[in-house]
Structures are given as C-alpha cells and as structure tokens.
Design a protein around this motif. Sequence first.
Motif, PDB file in Angstrom:
ATOM      1  N   SER A 116       0.829  -1.198   0.000  1.00  0.00           N
ATOM      2  CA  SER A 116       0.000   0.000   0.000  1.00  0.00           C
ATOM      3  C   SER A 116       0.867   1.253   0.000  1.00  0.00           C
ATOM      4  O   SER A 116       0.561   2.232  -0.694  1.00  0.00           O
ATOM      5  CB  SER A 116      -0.930   0.003   1.219  1.00  0.00           C
ATOM      6  OG  SER A 116      -1.686   1.196   1.265  1.00  0.00           O
ATOM      7  N   PHE A 117       1.950   1.232   0.760  1.00  0.00           N
ATOM      8  CA  PHE A 117       2.869   2.378   0.795  1.00  0.00           C
ATOM      9  C   PHE A 117       3.451   2.644  -0.589  1.00  0.00           C
ATOM     10  O   PHE A 117       3.497   3.790  -1.053  1.00  0.00           O
ATOM     11  CB  PHE A 117       3.997   2.108   1.796  1.00  0.00           C
ATOM     12  CG  PHE A 117       4.944   3.263   1.973  1.00  0.00           C
ATOM     13  CD1 PHE A 117       4.706   4.233   2.937  1.00  0.00           C
ATOM     14  CD2 PHE A 117       6.074   3.389   1.170  1.00  0.00           C
ATOM     15  CE1 PHE A 117       5.572   5.307   3.097  1.00  0.00           C
ATOM     16  CE2 PHE A 117       6.936   4.452   1.315  1.00  0.00           C
ATOM     17  CZ  PHE A 117       6.691   5.416   2.287  1.00  0.00           C
ATOM     18  N   GLU A 180      -5.400  -3.142   4.535  1.00  0.00           N
ATOM     19  CA  GLU A 180      -6.414  -3.882   3.796  1.00  0.00           C
ATOM     20  C   GLU A 180      -7.610  -2.986   3.473  1.00  0.00           C
ATOM     21  O   GLU A 180      -8.220  -2.396   4.354  1.00  0.00           O
ATOM     22  CB  GLU A 180      -6.878  -5.089   4.617  1.00  0.00           C
ATOM     23  CG  GLU A 180      -7.908  -5.939   3.917  1.00  0.00           C
ATOM     24  CD  GLU A 180      -7.402  -6.498   2.614  1.00  0.00           C
ATOM     25  OE1 GLU A 180      -8.020  -6.205   1.584  1.00  0.00           O
ATOM     26  OE2 GLU A 180      -6.395  -7.228   2.619  1.00  0.00           O
ATOM     27  N   GLU A 181      -7.926  -2.920   2.202  1.00  0.00           N
ATOM     28  CA  GLU A 181      -8.954  -1.988   1.734  1.00  0.00           C
ATOM     29  C   GLU A 181     -10.240  -2.696   1.335  1.00  0.00           C
ATOM     30  O   GLU A 181     -11.262  -2.063   1.081  1.00  0.00           O
ATOM     31  CB  GLU A 181      -8.341  -1.207   0.550  1.00  0.00           C
ATOM     32  CG  GLU A 181      -9.099  -0.015   0.092  1.00  0.00           C
ATOM     33  CD  GLU A 181      -9.881  -0.338  -1.164  1.00  0.00           C
ATOM     34  OE1 GLU A 181     -10.551   0.574  -1.660  1.00  0.00           O
ATOM     35  OE2 GLU A 181      -9.838  -1.492  -1.627  1.00  0.00           O
ATOM     36  N   ASN A 182     -10.180  -4.035   1.281  1.00  0.00           N
ATOM     37  CA  ASN A 182     -11.354  -4.858   0.989  1.00  0.00           C
ATOM     38  C   ASN A 182     -11.966  -4.552  -0.371  1.00  0.00           C
ATOM     39  O   ASN A 182     -13.174  -4.639  -0.561  1.00  0.00           O
ATOM     40  CB  ASN A 182     -12.409  -4.712   2.096  1.00  0.00           C
ATOM     41  CG  ASN A 182     -13.396  -5.866   2.086  1.00  0.00           C
ATOM     42  OD1 ASN A 182     -13.068  -6.967   1.669  1.00  0.00           O
ATOM     43  ND2 ASN A 182     -14.604  -5.612   2.533  1.00  0.00           N
ATOM     44  N   TRP A 189      -5.320  -5.316  -4.683  1.00  0.00           N
ATOM     45  CA  TRP A 189      -4.221  -4.727  -3.927  1.00  0.00           C
ATOM     46  C   TRP A 189      -4.761  -3.893  -2.759  1.00  0.00           C
ATOM     47  O   TRP A 189      -5.940  -3.600  -2.679  1.00  0.00           O
ATOM     48  CB  TRP A 189      -3.327  -3.892  -4.834  1.00  0.00           C
ATOM     49  CG  TRP A 189      -4.039  -2.789  -5.576  1.00  0.00           C
ATOM     50  CD1 TRP A 189      -4.176  -1.482  -5.182  1.00  0.00           C
ATOM     51  CD2 TRP A 189      -4.694  -2.881  -6.846  1.00  0.00           C
ATOM     52  NE1 TRP A 189      -4.879  -0.765  -6.118  1.00  0.00           N
ATOM     53  CE2 TRP A 189      -5.204  -1.597  -7.159  1.00  0.00           C
ATOM     54  CE3 TRP A 189      -4.910  -3.924  -7.752  1.00  0.00           C
ATOM     55  CZ2 TRP A 189      -5.914  -1.332  -8.327  1.00  0.00           C
ATOM     56  CZ3 TRP A 189      -5.614  -3.653  -8.923  1.00  0.00           C
ATOM     57  CH2 TRP A 189      -6.092  -2.381  -9.207  1.00  0.00           C
ATOM     58  N   CYS A 190      -3.863  -3.523  -1.871  1.00  0.00           N
ATOM     59  CA  CYS A 190      -4.236  -2.773  -0.665  1.00  0.00           C
ATOM     60  C   CYS A 190      -4.090  -1.273  -0.907  1.00  0.00           C
ATOM     61  O   CYS A 190      -3.354  -0.831  -1.788  1.00  0.00           O
ATOM     62  CB  CYS A 190      -3.343  -3.183   0.504  1.00  0.00           C
ATOM     63  SG  CYS A 190      -3.436  -4.936   0.929  1.00  0.00           S
ATOM     64  N   TRP A 191      -4.786  -0.497  -0.066  1.00  0.00           N
ATOM     65  CA  TRP A 191      -4.685   0.966  -0.157  1.00  0.00           C
ATOM     66  C   TRP A 191      -4.980   1.556   1.220  1.00  0.00           C
ATOM     67  O   TRP A 191      -4.179   1.395   2.128  1.00  0.00           O
ATOM     68  CB  TRP A 191      -5.644   1.483  -1.228  1.00  0.00           C
ATOM     69  CG  TRP A 191      -5.538   2.955  -1.504  1.00  0.00           C
ATOM     70  CD1 TRP A 191      -4.451   3.758  -1.270  1.00  0.00           C
ATOM     71  CD2 TRP A 191      -6.541   3.798  -2.077  1.00  0.00           C
ATOM     72  NE1 TRP A 191      -4.727   5.043  -1.654  1.00  0.00           N
ATOM     73  CE2 TRP A 191      -5.990   5.098  -2.155  1.00  0.00           C
ATOM     74  CE3 TRP A 191      -7.833   3.572  -2.524  1.00  0.00           C
ATOM     75  CZ2 TRP A 191      -6.713   6.169  -2.662  1.00  0.00           C
ATOM     76  CZ3 TRP A 191      -8.559   4.641  -3.041  1.00  0.00           C
ATOM     77  CH2 TRP A 191      -7.996   5.927  -3.117  1.00  0.00           C
ATOM     78  N   ILE A 192      -6.123   2.217   1.390  1.00  0.00           N
ATOM     79  CA  ILE A 192      -6.503   2.783   2.677  1.00  0.00           C
ATOM     80  C   ILE A 192      -7.378   1.775   3.424  1.00  0.00           C
ATOM     81  O   ILE A 192      -8.279   1.174   2.836  1.00  0.00           O
ATOM     82  CB  ILE A 192      -7.283   4.103   2.489  1.00  0.00           C
ATOM     83  CG1 ILE A 192      -6.446   5.102   1.685  1.00  0.00           C
ATOM     84  CG2 ILE A 192      -7.675   4.690   3.842  1.00  0.00           C
ATOM     85  CD1 ILE A 192      -5.147   5.515   2.317  1.00  0.00           C
ATOM     86  N   ARG A 193      -7.114   1.592   4.700  1.00  0.00           N
ATOM     87  CA  ARG A 193      -7.878   0.616   5.486  1.00  0.00           C
ATOM     88  C   ARG A 193      -9.366   0.942   5.457  1.00  0.00           C
ATOM     89  O   ARG A 193      -9.767   2.099   5.601  1.00  0.00           O
ATOM     90  CB  ARG A 193      -7.391   0.622   6.932  1.00  0.00           C
ATOM     91  CG  ARG A 193      -6.060  -0.076   7.143  1.00  0.00           C
ATOM     92  CD  ARG A 193      -5.545   0.152   8.545  1.00  0.00           C
ATOM     93  NE  ARG A 193      -6.604  -0.072   9.540  1.00  0.00           N
ATOM     94  CZ  ARG A 193      -6.521   0.359  10.796  1.00  0.00           C
ATOM     95  NH1 ARG A 193      -5.473   1.053  11.204  1.00  0.00           N
ATOM     96  NH2 ARG A 193      -7.522   0.111  11.644  1.00  0.00           N
ATOM     97  N   SER A 194     -10.170  -0.092   5.283  1.00  0.00           N
ATOM     98  CA  SER A 194     -11.624   0.103   5.212  1.00  0.00           C
ATOM     99  C   SER A 194     -12.291   0.083   6.572  1.00  0.00           C
ATOM    100  O   SER A 194     -13.500   0.282   6.677  1.00  0.00           O
ATOM    101  CB  SER A 194     -12.252  -0.995   4.339  1.00  0.00           C
ATOM    102  OG  SER A 194     -11.970  -2.277   4.876  1.00  0.00           O
TER     103      SER A 194
END
Length: 357
Positions: A116-117, A180-182, A189-194
């Motif tokens: 994510s970073f 984990e962005e769900n 892929w991951c981004w901002i946490r949901s």
Amino acid sequence: MVLLDMEHYTTMQALNINASTFSVLPDYTLALTATSCCMSIFGAIFIIVTYCLLPGIRNFPRKLLLYLTLADILTAFGNLMGTIRYLILKDGEKIANNSGTIFYYASINEVCVIQSFITTFSNMASFFWTVVIAVYMFTAVVHPSQVFKGVKAECVYHLLSWGIPGAITITALALNVLGEENSIGTGSWCWIRSDLEPPVMTSIWMVLAGKGWEIMCYLTTMSLYCLLKLILWRRRMSYFSSLNNELREEDNNFMWVWFVLYLLRIWGTVRFFLNFSAISNNSEHIGKAQFVLLNMQGVGDSGQAFWNFVIFCLFDKSVRKGIAGRCRTRYESVPLISPVTESILDKEIGSHSVLEG
C-alpha cells in the motif's frame, strides 16, 4: 461487494481476525490484473531502454516521460505484489486450522502495508508527473522559455512530484491508515484501510491519498491539451515542432496522454463514487456493474506504463527506426563464421589441395 463464504467467515472468527478484511475475488480477475502489471513492467523497461540507447529522442519532454515511467513501473510492481499476496492469502485458507496460521496472516498484513505504501506513493507521483508534462508542453508551445526546462525548473518538478506524494504517504503510514482496503476502491491490492473509525475517515483519506489528485490530474491535463489543440488549429499548424524547434514531430503523441489516462482510470473513479453513494447498497444491477468495473479497474490502474510504451515507442517513428537500425547494425557486425572457425577451414582446404596435388 463479493461476500465471504461461510467456511471462510467461521475460520476468521476462530482466528479472531476481522472477516471483512478478506474478500474473495475470482481467479480470472487476478489473472487480468497480473497480466496488465507484467505488460506495464515490460513497457516501462522498454521506454527506459530506448531513452538510454537513442540519443536522438532525448529532449526535455522525453526526460519528463522517463520520470513518469519510473512512477508507473512502481505502480505496476506494487499491484502485482498485491495480487500475488492475494493469491497466497486464498491458498492460506486451506491451512487455517494449523497453529501457525495466525503468524502467517500477520506476515501477510505486513506485506499489505508495504505494498500500500508503494502504490499510494507511486500513483500520486504518476498524477503529478502527468500534470507536469502537460504544463511543460503548454508553456513550450505558448510561451517558449528556458525558465520551464532549466535545472531549477527540473528541481521544482522533482520536489513537487516526489515530495508531496512522499509526505502524504509517510503521514498515512505514521497514522496507521494504510492496509487492507477490501476492494472498496481498488482491485486485488491494498490501499486505505476500510475499517477506520469513524468510517468517513476512509473516504477522506482516499481523497487525500489518491482520488483527489487523480481528479485534479483529469481536469488539468484535459484543459491544457484541449487548449493546445485549439492553438494548433487557430495557427493552422499540425505539429508542436512548428511552434517550438526544440520539440519533435512525434511529441504530438503527448496529446493522447490525458485521453489514455481517462480510459484507464475512469473505471476506478466511477467505482469510488458508487461505493460511497447510498444507491450502491440497494441495487442488484449496480452490484453487477461494480464487479464489471472492478475487472476494468484491475486492468486499467495497472496498465498505464504499457500504453505509454505503445504511444511513445510503437507510434514513434524515430524510436522504431532507431531500434531497427541498432538491430540491423548488430546483426551485420556479427560474423557468420568466427575467425577461429575460418582459420580451421582454411587449413582443411589447404591440406585437401596438397593431397590433390
């Protein structure tokens, strides 16, 4: 949203892991994303190699394209990393009852934050470099000046295009909002946490760490390139090189950058607004459309470097001729028979001549 199956949900409960963290995407969605990532990595490497090998194309816009390509290859690598993580995560479900599984998921979560970073930073950097290219092309045609292409200008471009994304991404990491962005606004892929609290913070951070800059990039590049097209039309010119002799005819290909960006990225933008609208949770048709958009986003968000390769390599006659010329020169410089083999053949021919004599 694609829901978890009951066995998966029970497993997550047994492990005391938030089940909403893990959603199930079909294999073909992962395959499409991974293929797009690999094609982009190939395209980015080709753009970098041609810049190094062909001095004739090395003007300032091409240098800016090189920096954009570095950001795009990071995005493709990060999305591929996220997709591989997702595949491993799905395989990990089979060993969910083993005692070591908790540690396995912990390592996966760390990979998620790292990925994510990388992609949060590289996506924002890509938007900034795309805008920088559009601004430079506009100023190079409308008001040619060394001010916009000197060393100081390039330093400013680097400070803005790497510095602002870097500051935002480091802040997001420090505040523990990456993870984990769900698949709310991304693919595999991951981004901002949901699971941020309050929930509105997820939307705020998605705007701050990507979507806001993306929309800014859409509007800025579209406006500048449309103005450039209007200027060329009013002056009865066909190429930027007619207005600035430091530009090449092929630099007109930059006119397509914003359009390709739209075609690749619009799917994720539509999904973003649908996911945070009230109607998206109450419509079966929108749910199906969401899934189609998710597949399109998986391909588009990972594919910018490849399509830049198509525009700036395959559609650039100087690059095509340069690569063909180097291949031809290399082929002609390789002897069909090595000197050692040739001397051996000469000796054999000489011995045959003596025997015949």
